[in-house]
Design a protein around this motif. Structure first.
Motif, PDB file in Angstrom:
ATOM      1  N   LYS A 183      -0.019   5.432  41.629  1.00 20.79           N
ATOM      2  CA  LYS A 183       1.197   4.617  41.709  1.00 20.79           C
ATOM      3  C   LYS A 183       1.957   4.498  40.389  1.00 20.79           C
ATOM      4  O   LYS A 183       2.603   3.488  40.134  1.00 20.79           O
ATOM      5  N   LEU A 184       1.854   5.546  39.572  1.00 24.23           N
ATOM      6  CA  LEU A 184       2.640   5.541  38.346  1.00 24.23           C
ATOM      7  C   LEU A 184       4.131   5.421  38.676  1.00 24.23           C
ATOM      8  O   LEU A 184       4.889   4.744  37.974  1.00 24.23           O
ATOM      9  N   ASP A 185       4.530   6.049  39.788  1.00 17.33           N
ATOM     10  CA  ASP A 185       5.943   6.058  40.196  1.00 17.33           C
ATOM     11  C   ASP A 185       6.501   4.657  40.429  1.00 17.33           C
ATOM     12  O   ASP A 185       7.712   4.446  40.309  1.00 17.33           O
ATOM     13  N   VAL A 186       5.623   3.712  40.737  1.00 16.16           N
ATOM     14  CA  VAL A 186       6.091   2.344  41.000  1.00 16.16           C
ATOM     15  C   VAL A 186       6.690   1.728  39.742  1.00 16.16           C
ATOM     16  O   VAL A 186       7.528   0.837  39.801  1.00 16.16           O
ATOM     17  N   LEU A 187       6.276   2.242  38.571  1.00 18.25           N
ATOM     18  CA  LEU A 187       6.782   1.705  37.299  1.00 18.25           C
ATOM     19  C   LEU A 187       8.002   2.479  36.778  1.00 18.25           C
ATOM     20  O   LEU A 187       8.503   2.183  35.686  1.00 18.25           O
ATOM     21  N   ASP A 188       8.462   3.458  37.575  1.00 20.13           N
ATOM     22  CA  ASP A 188       9.530   4.351  37.110  1.00 20.13           C
ATOM     23  C   ASP A 188      10.781   3.654  36.564  1.00 20.13           C
ATOM     24  O   ASP A 188      11.419   4.166  35.647  1.00 20.13           O
ATOM     25  N   SER A 189      11.134   2.509  37.170  1.00 20.85           N
ATOM     26  CA  SER A 189      12.424   1.909  36.795  1.00 20.85           C
ATOM     27  C   SER A 189      12.317   0.888  35.661  1.00 20.85           C
ATOM     28  O   SER A 189      13.316   0.321  35.241  1.00 20.85           O
ATOM     29  N   PHE A 190      11.093   0.656  35.175  1.00 21.56           N
ATOM     30  CA  PHE A 190      10.927  -0.390  34.167  1.00 21.56           C
ATOM     31  C   PHE A 190      11.391   0.053  32.774  1.00 21.56           C
ATOM     32  O   PHE A 190      11.109   1.159  32.340  1.00 21.56           O
ATOM     33  N   GLU A 191      12.063  -0.887  32.082  1.00 23.20           N
ATOM     34  CA  GLU A 191      12.493  -0.594  30.715  1.00 23.20           C
ATOM     35  C   GLU A 191      11.300  -0.530  29.764  1.00 23.20           C
ATOM     36  O   GLU A 191      11.230   0.295  28.869  1.00 23.20           O
ATOM     37  N   THR A 192      10.376  -1.477  29.983  1.00 19.55           N
ATOM     38  CA  THR A 192       9.123  -1.476  29.217  1.00 19.55           C
ATOM     39  C   THR A 192       7.973  -1.783  30.179  1.00 19.55           C
ATOM     40  O   THR A 192       8.188  -2.366  31.232  1.00 19.55           O
ATOM     41  N   VAL A 193       6.789  -1.379  29.796  1.00 20.50           N
ATOM     42  CA  VAL A 193       5.591  -1.663  30.602  1.00 20.50           C
ATOM     43  C   VAL A 193       4.525  -2.289  29.702  1.00 20.50           C
ATOM     44  O   VAL A 193       4.413  -1.926  28.534  1.00 20.50           O
ATOM     45  N   LYS A 194       3.767  -3.209  30.289  1.00 21.12           N
ATOM     46  CA  LYS A 194       2.772  -3.904  29.461  1.00 21.12           C
ATOM     47  C   LYS A 194       1.353  -3.520  29.880  1.00 21.12           C
ATOM     48  O   LYS A 194       1.083  -3.279  31.062  1.00 21.12           O
ATOM     49  N   VAL A 195       0.467  -3.521  28.893  1.00 21.51           N
ATOM     50  CA  VAL A 195      -0.952  -3.286  29.138  1.00 21.51           C
ATOM     51  C   VAL A 195      -1.727  -4.383  28.424  1.00 21.51           C
ATOM     52  O   VAL A 195      -1.499  -4.638  27.233  1.00 21.51           O
ATOM     53  N   CYS A 196      -2.614  -5.020  29.134  1.00 21.87           N
ATOM     54  CA  CYS A 196      -3.449  -6.050  28.511  1.00 21.87           C
ATOM     55  C   CYS A 196      -4.599  -5.358  27.784  1.00 21.87           C
ATOM     56  O   CYS A 196      -5.396  -4.655  28.411  1.00 21.87           O
ATOM     57  N   VAL A 197      -4.676  -5.542  26.462  1.00 20.30           N
ATOM     58  CA  VAL A 197      -5.697  -4.838  25.680  1.00 20.30           C
ATOM     59  C   VAL A 197      -6.863  -5.755  25.285  1.00 20.30           C
ATOM     60  O   VAL A 197      -7.915  -5.291  24.861  1.00 20.30           O
ATOM     61  N   ALA A 198      -6.643  -7.070  25.410  1.00 14.04           N
ATOM     62  CA  ALA A 198      -7.700  -8.038  25.081  1.00 14.04           C
ATOM     63  C   ALA A 198      -7.314  -9.381  25.703  1.00 14.04           C
ATOM     64  O   ALA A 198      -6.183  -9.543  26.176  1.00 14.04           O
ATOM     65  N   TYR A 199      -8.282 -10.306  25.715  1.00 15.12           N
ATOM     66  CA  TYR A 199      -7.973 -11.673  26.143  1.00 15.12           C
ATOM     67  C   TYR A 199      -8.152 -12.587  24.930  1.00 15.12           C
ATOM     68  O   TYR A 199      -8.948 -12.292  24.032  1.00 15.12           O
ATOM     69  N   GLU A 200      -7.446 -13.708  24.973  1.00 16.24           N
ATOM     70  CA  GLU A 200      -7.688 -14.754  23.981  1.00 16.24           C
ATOM     71  C   GLU A 200      -7.930 -16.067  24.701  1.00 16.24           C
ATOM     72  O   GLU A 200      -7.249 -16.372  25.684  1.00 16.24           O
ATOM     73  N   ALA A 201      -8.923 -16.802  24.235  1.00 18.51           N
ATOM     74  CA  ALA A 201      -9.173 -18.138  24.769  1.00 18.51           C
ATOM     75  C   ALA A 201      -9.810 -18.977  23.676  1.00 18.51           C
ATOM     76  O   ALA A 201     -10.762 -18.517  23.019  1.00 18.51           O
ATOM     77  N   GLU A 202      -9.287 -20.165  23.490  1.00 18.10           N
ATOM     78  CA  GLU A 202      -9.794 -21.110  22.485  1.00 18.10           C
ATOM     79  C   GLU A 202     -10.040 -20.443  21.128  1.00 18.10           C
ATOM     80  O   GLU A 202     -11.123 -20.575  20.540  1.00 18.10           O
ATOM     81  N   GLY A 203      -9.054 -19.696  20.688  1.00 15.37           N
ATOM     82  CA  GLY A 203      -9.132 -19.067  19.363  1.00 15.37           C
ATOM     83  C   GLY A 203     -10.046 -17.860  19.293  1.00 15.37           C
ATOM     84  O   GLY A 203     -10.192 -17.245  18.239  1.00 15.37           O
ATOM     85  N   LYS A 204     -10.655 -17.469  20.423  1.00 14.67           N
ATOM     86  CA  LYS A 204     -11.566 -16.323  20.399  1.00 14.67           C
ATOM     87  C   LYS A 204     -10.907 -15.134  21.086  1.00 14.67           C
ATOM     88  O   LYS A 204     -10.198 -15.313  22.078  1.00 14.67           O
ATOM     89  N   ARG A 205     -11.125 -13.948  20.523  1.00 15.26           N
ATOM     90  CA  ARG A 205     -10.555 -12.739  21.120  1.00 15.26           C
ATOM     91  C   ARG A 205     -11.658 -11.985  21.872  1.00 15.26           C
ATOM     92  O   ARG A 205     -12.760 -11.809  21.348  1.00 15.26           O
ATOM     93  N   TYR A 206     -11.355 -11.583  23.082  1.00 14.41           N
ATOM     94  CA  TYR A 206     -12.310 -10.841  23.913  1.00 14.41           C
ATOM     95  C   TYR A 206     -11.798  -9.423  24.149  1.00 14.41           C
ATOM     96  O   TYR A 206     -10.788  -9.236  24.827  1.00 14.41           O
ATOM     97  N   GLU A 207     -12.502  -8.451  23.594  1.00 12.25           N
ATOM     98  CA  GLU A 207     -12.169  -7.043  23.873  1.00 12.25           C
ATOM     99  C   GLU A 207     -12.904  -6.613  25.141  1.00 12.25           C
ATOM    100  O   GLU A 207     -12.481  -5.692  25.830  1.00 12.25           O
ATOM    101  N   ASN A 208     -14.039  -7.267  25.379  1.00 16.39           N
ATOM    102  CA  ASN A 208     -14.847  -6.968  26.558  1.00 16.39           C
ATOM    103  C   ASN A 208     -14.858  -8.165  27.492  1.00 16.39           C
ATOM    104  O   ASN A 208     -14.581  -9.293  27.065  1.00 16.39           O
ATOM    105  N   MET A 209     -15.202  -7.924  28.726  1.00 14.26           N
ATOM    106  CA  MET A 209     -15.185  -8.963  29.754  1.00 14.26           C
ATOM    107  C   MET A 209     -16.079 -10.136  29.358  1.00 14.26           C
ATOM    108  O   MET A 209     -17.254  -9.949  29.054  1.00 14.26           O
ATOM    109  N   PRO A 210     -15.532 -11.361  29.319  1.00 13.08           N
ATOM    110  CA  PRO A 210     -16.385 -12.517  29.004  1.00 13.08           C
ATOM    111  C   PRO A 210     -17.483 -12.657  30.068  1.00 13.08           C
ATOM    112  O   PRO A 210     -17.211 -12.474  31.244  1.00 13.08           O
ATOM    113  N   TRP A 211     -18.700 -12.944  29.629  1.00 15.47           N
ATOM    114  CA  TRP A 211     -19.803 -12.992  30.599  1.00 15.47           C
ATOM    115  C   TRP A 211     -19.699 -14.237  31.472  1.00 15.47           C
ATOM    116  O   TRP A 211     -20.155 -14.255  32.606  1.00 15.47           O
TER     117      TRP A 211
END
Ligand code: GDP
Ligand code: IMO
Ligand code: MG
Length: 427
Positions: A331-359
């Motif tokens: 479904k790459l085509d679904v994004l065809d009309s977007f000016e920009t596209v976002k990708v979530c590369v990490a999470y942040e919660a309570e000042g902590k950065r999560y690169e991997n899934m929080p357990w």
């Protein structure tokens, strides 16, 4: 030829049906290894749409043997109707093999699924109400009826008598419902469904092993997805089976050493049907655009899917959980009309950065996604065939997803059709 597993990496509906169909061309056997008619796998051939629910998506080729593995739960009436519908459309289902060890979805399972959801009220999971959870619960409780019991009326009636006593008490005393008739159920299952399915019931494990021993290709088709997995998903907002690649071993009866290729399927963004946490979920106009462009309504229940941006934290976790070697992005085509596209590369919660899934799952409800924003390509990709023809920004987006996931992307879907796929590097 060793076996290949195809697994959903998000919350389902990634396009597993399309990819299975594509890969099945070179396979002798295609096995569904878990789930039931909660799945809806779409394959579009020459503009004609097939929505498969219990039958493996390999059924469309006249030479592959479709197999329903022991890990699947089978609603026999639904399966018969699905076969009839396909036969009417010219698809030969005669080669289907159903494992005798697969469990049956019974009328009380479907009734309980709907009742439990209703009683959960605002805490409901948003199941497909197909009886999947109750059927797997009975399997674990060792009071399930199996496909092979259809061939042994004495055993079938004995088991049904025992289990129905308990089910009817629950239905009447807890849910204030009418008791179900054992004679009526046995009549339908044994007189109507059993004769129709009997020619297909057999030794699925033997077939898979004989095929592997003879050097034939076996494709193991997952239903649902990694984050709907009973053990690894966002519990309790999950299904009741193990869609992860490990589930292919138990659900088809092969050891892990037979599997040499695990393909993860992901949308170029994410969707989810039903309740549960979803860190990159989007709302408002953006959500409407994704739903409209992606036709994001359930194949099975028609419900609107919740959309969001691609989540690389989830993807890295899916790669770990499934030993994914390569990814197919659909479904790459679904994004065809977007000016920009976002990708979530990490999470942040309570000042902590999560690169991997929080357990701890509670964290997932509170995280703020950390996004990288990439330029869109603002070009139609639906007609793109060769890899060099993907617009540069689209290719950059794909390369970015691959670098975030840590595995190569080998297929890119640019439309629902069988041929609307770009292959990036053959294996
Ligand atoms: P599955 O459950 O993983 O097999 O996926 P579904 O069939 O439920 O949902 C995927 C939907 O996207 C179906 O309607 C497919 O026809 C469609 N689809 C698959 N790949 C692509 C693609 O690359 N582009 C577009 N636009 N649609 C796709
Ligand atoms: P495919 O194979 C998307 C979701 C339901 C619900 C949860 C539990 O087409 O990707 P269940 O009926 O299994 O007990 O429901 O799982 N769900 C799916 N979501 N695609 C599916 O299958 C799904 N099968 C189940 O919406 O949230
Ligand atoms: Mg689906």
């Amino acid at each position: 030829m060793p076996a290949t597993v195809l697994v959903g990496t998000q919350w389902g509906d990634e396009g597993k049906g399309k990819l299975t169909d594509l890969l099945a061309k070179e396979m002798q056997v295609v096995v569904r290894y878990q789930g039931g008619h909660n799945a809806g796998h779409t394959v579009v051939v020459d503009g004609e749409t097939f929505a498969l629910q219990l039958l493996p998506s390999g059924v469309l080729y006249p030479y592959t043997v479709p197999v329903i593995g022991n890990g699947v739960v089978v609603e026999p009436k639904f399966l018969i109707d699905e076969m009839d519908t396909l036969e009417r459309r010219g698809i030969d289902c005669s080669r289907l093999v159903i494992s005798g060890s697969a469990h049956l979805v019974m009328p009380y399972h479907q009734e309980m699924d709907a009742l439990i959801e209703r009683y959960l009220g605002k805490n409901r999971l948003g199941t497909t109400k197909r009886g999947i959870g109750p059927a797997y619960a009975d399997k674990a409780a060792r009071i399930g009826l199996r496909v092979q019991d259809l061939l042994d009326p004495k055993i079938f009636r004995q088991k049904l008598d025992v289990v129905l006593k308990e089910k009817n008490l629950i239905l009447a005393k807890i849910y204030n419902r009418l008791a179900l008739s054992g004679a009526e159920i046995a009549g339908r299952y044994l007189d109507e469904y059993a004769p129709r399915l009997a020619p297909h019931i057999g030794d699925a494990v033997g077939l898979v092993h004989d095929t592997l021993a003879a050097g034939g290709g076996v494709l193991l088709e997952g239903a649902q997805a990694t984050f709907l997995d009973l053990d690894h998903g966002t519990y309790p907002f999950v299904t009741s089976s193990n869609p992860v690649a490990g589930g292919a071993c138990t659900g088809a009866g092969i050891g892990p050493r037979y599997i040499d290729r695990v393909i993860g399927v992901a949308k170029a963004y994410v969707t989810r049907v039903g309740a549960g946490p979803f860190p990159t979920e989007v709302f408002g106009e953006l959500a409407d655009t994704l739903v409209e462009r992606g036709h994001e309504f359930g194949t099975n229940t028609g419900r609107r899917r919740r959309p969001g941006w691609f989540d690389a934290v989830m993807m890295r976790h899916a790669v770990r959980l499934n030993s994914i070697d390569e990814l197919a992005i659909t479904k790459l085509d679904v994004l065809d009309s977007f000016e920009t596209v976002k990708v979530c590369v990490a999470y942040e919660a309570e000042g902590k950065r999560y690169e991997n899934m929080p357990w701890h799952q509670s964290v997932l409800y509170d995280v703020t996604p950390v996004y990288e924003e990439l330029p869109g390509w603002e070009t139609e990709t639906t007609g793109v065939a060769g890899k060099d023809r993907l617009p540069t920004a689209a290719r950059d987006y794909i390369d970015f997803l691959a670098s975030q996931a840590g595995v190569p992307i080998t297929f890119v879907g640019v439309g629902p059709g069988r041929e609307q796929v770009v292959r990036l590097g053959e294996r």
